[in-house]
Scaffold this motif. Sequence first.
Motif, PDB file in Angstrom:
ATOM      1  N   GLY A  16       0.804  -1.213   0.000  1.00 61.47           N
ATOM      2  CA  GLY A  16       0.000   0.000   0.000  1.00 61.47           C
ATOM      3  C   GLY A  16       0.834   1.259   0.000  1.00 61.47           C
ATOM      4  O   GLY A  16       0.399   2.302   0.478  1.00 61.47           O
ATOM      5  N   GLY A  17       2.080   1.191  -0.504  1.00 61.09           N
ATOM      6  CA  GLY A  17       2.961   2.355  -0.547  1.00 61.09           C
ATOM      7  C   GLY A  17       3.753   2.581   0.730  1.00 61.09           C
ATOM      8  O   GLY A  17       4.613   3.449   0.777  1.00 61.09           O
ATOM      9  N   MET A  18       3.481   1.810   1.775  1.00 65.12           N
ATOM     10  CA  MET A  18       4.210   1.951   3.040  1.00 65.12           C
ATOM     11  C   MET A  18       5.544   1.206   2.954  1.00 65.12           C
ATOM     12  O   MET A  18       5.709   0.300   2.153  1.00 65.12           O
ATOM     13  N   VAL A  19       6.499   1.562   3.798  1.00 64.16           N
ATOM     14  CA  VAL A  19       7.802   0.909   3.822  1.00 64.16           C
ATOM     15  C   VAL A  19       7.760  -0.255   4.809  1.00 64.16           C
ATOM     16  O   VAL A  19       7.388  -0.091   5.969  1.00 64.16           O
ATOM     17  N   PHE A  20       8.148  -1.438   4.323  1.00 63.36           N
ATOM     18  CA  PHE A  20       8.225  -2.630   5.170  1.00 63.36           C
ATOM     19  C   PHE A  20       9.438  -3.426   4.708  1.00 63.36           C
ATOM     20  O   PHE A  20       9.395  -4.123   3.695  1.00 63.36           O
ATOM     21  N   ASP A  21      10.551  -3.283   5.424  1.00 61.46           N
ATOM     22  CA  ASP A  21      11.799  -3.937   5.067  1.00 61.46           C
ATOM     23  C   ASP A  21      12.159  -4.960   6.137  1.00 61.46           C
ATOM     24  O   ASP A  21      12.043  -4.681   7.336  1.00 61.46           O
ATOM     25  N   THR A  22      12.610  -6.134   5.684  1.00 64.57           N
ATOM     26  CA  THR A  22      12.977  -7.180   6.629  1.00 64.57           C
ATOM     27  C   THR A  22      14.349  -7.751   6.307  1.00 64.57           C
ATOM     28  O   THR A  22      14.787  -7.764   5.159  1.00 64.57           O
ATOM     29  N   LEU A  23      14.998  -8.222   7.341  1.00 64.27           N
ATOM     30  CA  LEU A  23      16.237  -8.978   7.245  1.00 64.27           C
ATOM     31  C   LEU A  23      15.976 -10.294   7.966  1.00 64.27           C
ATOM     32  O   LEU A  23      15.542 -10.286   9.124  1.00 64.27           O
ATOM     33  N   SER A  24      16.199 -11.402   7.284  1.00 66.16           N
ATOM     34  CA  SER A  24      15.940 -12.714   7.881  1.00 66.16           C
ATOM     35  C   SER A  24      17.172 -13.588   7.780  1.00 66.16           C
ATOM     36  O   SER A  24      17.952 -13.476   6.835  1.00 66.16           O
ATOM     37  N   VAL A  25      17.327 -14.460   8.753  1.00 69.68           N
ATOM     38  CA  VAL A  25      18.382 -15.467   8.747  1.00 69.68           C
ATOM     39  C   VAL A  25      17.705 -16.818   8.928  1.00 69.68           C
ATOM     40  O   VAL A  25      16.900 -17.000   9.843  1.00 69.68           O
ATOM     41  N   MET A  26      18.016 -17.743   8.023  1.00 67.52           N
ATOM     42  CA  MET A  26      17.465 -19.099   8.102  1.00 67.52           C
ATOM     43  C   MET A  26      18.607 -20.088   8.294  1.00 67.52           C
ATOM     44  O   MET A  26      19.713 -19.875   7.800  1.00 67.52           O
ATOM     45  N   GLY A  27      18.307 -21.157   9.014  1.00 72.13           N
ATOM     46  CA  GLY A  27      19.323 -22.180   9.217  1.00 72.13           C
ATOM     47  C   GLY A  27      18.704 -23.474   9.690  1.00 72.13           C
ATOM     48  O   GLY A  27      17.484 -23.608   9.811  1.00 72.13           O
ATOM     49  N   VAL A  28      19.564 -24.428   9.972  1.00 72.22           N
ATOM     50  CA  VAL A  28      19.162 -25.746  10.442  1.00 72.22           C
ATOM     51  C   VAL A  28      19.202 -25.749  11.964  1.00 72.22           C
ATOM     52  O   VAL A  28      20.153 -25.271  12.567  1.00 72.22           O
ATOM     53  N   ASP A  29      18.163 -26.289  12.572  1.00 74.02           N
ATOM     54  CA  ASP A  29      18.095 -26.440  14.020  1.00 74.02           C
ATOM     55  C   ASP A  29      18.315 -27.920  14.341  1.00 74.02           C
ATOM     56  O   ASP A  29      17.377 -28.716  14.289  1.00 74.02           O
ATOM     57  N   PRO A  30      19.551 -28.330  14.640  1.00 78.41           N
ATOM     58  CA  PRO A  30      19.831 -29.751  14.844  1.00 78.41           C
ATOM     59  C   PRO A  30      19.113 -30.346  16.053  1.00 78.41           C
ATOM     60  O   PRO A  30      18.806 -31.532  16.061  1.00 78.41           O
ATOM     61  N   GLU A  31      18.820 -29.543  17.063  1.00 79.23           N
ATOM     62  CA  GLU A  31      18.129 -30.058  18.247  1.00 79.23           C
ATOM     63  C   GLU A  31      16.691 -30.456  17.938  1.00 79.23           C
ATOM     64  O   GLU A  31      16.181 -31.426  18.472  1.00 79.23           O
ATOM     65  N   ARG A  32      16.018 -29.697  17.069  1.00 84.09           N
ATOM     66  CA  ARG A  32      14.638 -29.997  16.688  1.00 84.09           C
ATOM     67  C   ARG A  32      14.562 -30.901  15.468  1.00 84.09           C
ATOM     68  O   ARG A  32      13.514 -31.440  15.156  1.00 84.09           O
ATOM     69  N   GLY A  33      15.656 -30.962  14.719  1.00 82.96           N
ATOM     70  CA  GLY A  33      15.637 -31.733  13.486  1.00 82.96           C
ATOM     71  C   GLY A  33      14.889 -31.016  12.382  1.00 82.96           C
ATOM     72  O   GLY A  33      14.375 -31.631  11.458  1.00 82.96           O
ATOM     73  N   GLY A  34      14.797 -29.701  12.479  1.00 87.45           N
ATOM     74  CA  GLY A  34      14.104 -28.893  11.479  1.00 87.45           C
ATOM     75  C   GLY A  34      14.913 -27.658  11.155  1.00 87.45           C
ATOM     76  O   GLY A  34      16.138 -27.656  11.238  1.00 87.45           O
ATOM     77  N   TYR A  35      14.208 -26.608  10.810  1.00 88.65           N
ATOM     78  CA  TYR A  35      14.822 -25.347  10.427  1.00 88.65           C
ATOM     79  C   TYR A  35      14.324 -24.237  11.345  1.00 88.65           C
ATOM     80  O   TYR A  35      13.379 -24.416  12.106  1.00 88.65           O
TER      81      TYR A  35
END
Length: 161
Positions: free
Chosen positions: A74-93
């Motif tokens: 809608g013309g508004m500013v929405f900026d994100t920074l994300s980091v993704m990785g593997v979570d070995p304790e959960r066996g997921g991400y």
Amino acid sequence: MADETMPNAPRRTAMHEALAVFLGEWKAQGTSYGGTDQSGDDPRANGVEWISEHRGYWHTGAFFLVQEERARPGGMVFDTLSVMGVDPERGGYFARSFENHGFYRDYPVTREGKVWTFSGQTERATITFSDDDRTQTIAWEWKPEGAWLPLCDRVATRTDP
């Protein structure tokens, strides 16, 4: 400082390699509903246009994928920074997201084939990749008052080779 000669040093696995689907330059279009006058009767009634660009790249070592997004719902500013990785304790991400309004989100992430699911307390998303991995169909939901409502629906197309 840990390195690959240490016995407990992290090792890259096929799970890390699966994150590569998020690499590259992307452009997205769709509709944002969050912040509009939503109701359970017609929660998509007052959506605004979503336009964004994002890019994903490996952090040094290729254990973590970094994604930067510049969005203009809608013309508004929405900026994100994300980091993704593997979570070995959960066996997921996992995904950790930081945005320009000061909010921080932590999402456990699961993957079943081409479908990635981000599960947060008040927000969640499903990202489905096309067979050639060059299109993402993205559906975000939020829980502003105890019930899940659509937050944003968009389609992202990879723009680099």
